[in-house]
Design an enzyme around this catalytic site. Structure first.
Site, PDB file in Angstrom:
ATOM      1  N   SER A 138       0.732  -1.086   0.021  1.00 24.09           N
ATOM      2  CA  SER A 138      -0.022   0.123   0.011  1.00 24.09           C
ATOM      3  C   SER A 138       0.996   1.292   0.072  1.00 24.09           C
ATOM      4  O   SER A 138       1.712   1.473  -0.783  1.00 24.09           O
ATOM      5  CB  SER A 138      -1.045  -0.075   1.122  1.00 24.09           C
ATOM      6  N   ASP A 263      -9.665  -3.013  -6.075  1.00 24.09           N
ATOM      7  CA  ASP A 263      -8.978  -2.643  -4.762  1.00 24.09           C
ATOM      8  C   ASP A 263      -9.678  -1.268  -4.427  1.00 24.09           C
ATOM      9  O   ASP A 263      -9.942  -0.265  -5.267  1.00 24.09           O
ATOM     10  CB  ASP A 263      -7.662  -1.968  -5.139  1.00 24.09           C
ATOM     11  N   HIS A 291      -7.827  -4.795  -1.299  1.00 26.16           N
ATOM     12  CA  HIS A 291      -6.673  -4.238  -0.805  1.00 26.16           C
ATOM     13  C   HIS A 291      -5.753  -4.969   0.056  1.00 26.16           C
ATOM     14  O   HIS A 291      -6.268  -5.418   1.218  1.00 26.16           O
ATOM     15  CB  HIS A 291      -7.110  -2.719  -0.271  1.00 26.16           C
TER      16      HIS A 291
END
Length: 323
Positions: A138, A263, A291
């Site tokens: 991320s 996502d 995600h």
């Protein structure tokens, strides 16, 4: 590099369930780590959490996502998988994420690469004969890809893996204001607000603390906090200068990027096309995975964590092809 694809668990359809399951399941992942504190050039610090049990061989540096830490399930899972595959694994906690406030007003953001650069150079100096790889999740993935583009072939990494990256930060900030993604935004902003308020009691931060309590989205947070702490004019300039999408074409080392079209932290139109990537980058784009989710498994409740199965093998392959 190996070709592979992700098949999501049929009992976890959609991006939100894939995203939420690893956090709700609360796996018990037993991991023995030892903390090392590195003093940075500005006399602040970052804490490294070293996985114990492997004392030689390639080193893999892990960078977590926004407000992640050694307590995060995805962090513990991948560190455990790396150990099982014979890697010396270490988590780099971003400033202020190891359970203790850092010493300066600045902490970390999606485009801050100097601390990571310092860690890589420190470990290379300490272990000059060992290969070093890196994984970023991320926000940490955005930092990693930006760093690779900035340094091109002038870095000490053998290879890299980036997962669920917010390639265009403005489109990620937009996405977090829509639908169920607002729930993720609310939780993350609550953590960030509390950290800022608590830290301001120790240091007088150059921001309006009263304004912090009224922040409702990442655009506001990055305008009122990130931009003021790091010298950007506003959130828009921060996003423009820090988004990894603008650095991808300059990457020169073997790199694997893993992303899901569903996502919930990023609009699909912000996912870079494969044509924009250099030949040294393999892009695995799955229709599902959420995600930092990517949960598979045929039996409900008996999940398999695909990232933990595939990433160590991918690093082995890339280290072999590194010239």
């Amino acid at each position: 590099m190996s070709n592979f694809s992700f098949k999501p668990a049929w009992w976890l359809p959609g991006g939100h369930l894939q995203t939420l399951w690893p956090n709700l399941r609360k796996r018990k992942i037993f991991l023995n780590t030892v903390r090392e504190r590195l003093i940075l050039p500005d006399n602040d610090f970052v804490d490294l959490d070293w996985v114990q049990g492997i004392n030689s061989g390639p080193i893999v540096i892990l960078m977590h996502g926004l407000e992640g830490s050694i307590k995060s399930s995805y962090v513990r899972g991948i560190l455990c998988a790396l150990k099982k595959n014979g890697f010396r694994a270490v988590l780099m906690n971003f400033r202020g994420c190891s359970g203790e406030h850092n010493h300066t007003s600045k902490a970390y953001h999606a485009g801050e690469t100097s601390d990571f650069d310092f860690v890589v150079k420190t470990l290379h100096k300490r272990y000059p004969l060992e290969k070093i790889a890196a994984i970023g999740f991320s926000l940490g993935g955005n930092v990693l890809l930006k760093y690779l583009g900035e340094t091109q072939d002038n870095n000490l990494l053998s290879c890299a893996v980036a997962v669920s990256v917010p390639f265009l930060l403005n489109r990620s900030a937009d996405r977090m204001q829509t639908g169920f993604s607002i729930v993720y935004q609310k939780k993350l902003l609550a953590l960030l607000r509390k950290k800022i308020v608590d830290k301001n009691k120790l240091l007088s931060l150059p921001i309006d603390i009263d304004t912090i309590q009224n922040i409702k989205n990442f655009w506001q947070f990055d305008t009122e906090v990130t931009a003021k702490l790091y010298g950007f004019k506003n959130a828009e300039e921060y996003y423009q200068r820090s988004s990894s999408a603008y650095y991808l074409s300059s990457i020169k080392i073997p790199t694997l990027i893993i992303h899901a079209s569903n996502d919930p932290f990023l609009y699909a139109d912000a996912i870079p096309p494969r044509t924009a990537l250099p030949s040294c980058v393999q892009f695995v784009l799955s229709k599902s995975g959420g995600h930092v989710g990517f949960v598979s498994g045929a039996i409900p409740g008996r999940a398999r964590y695909w990232l933990e199965e595939k990433i160590p093998d991918a690093i082995k392959d890339m280290i072999c092809i590194k010239k």
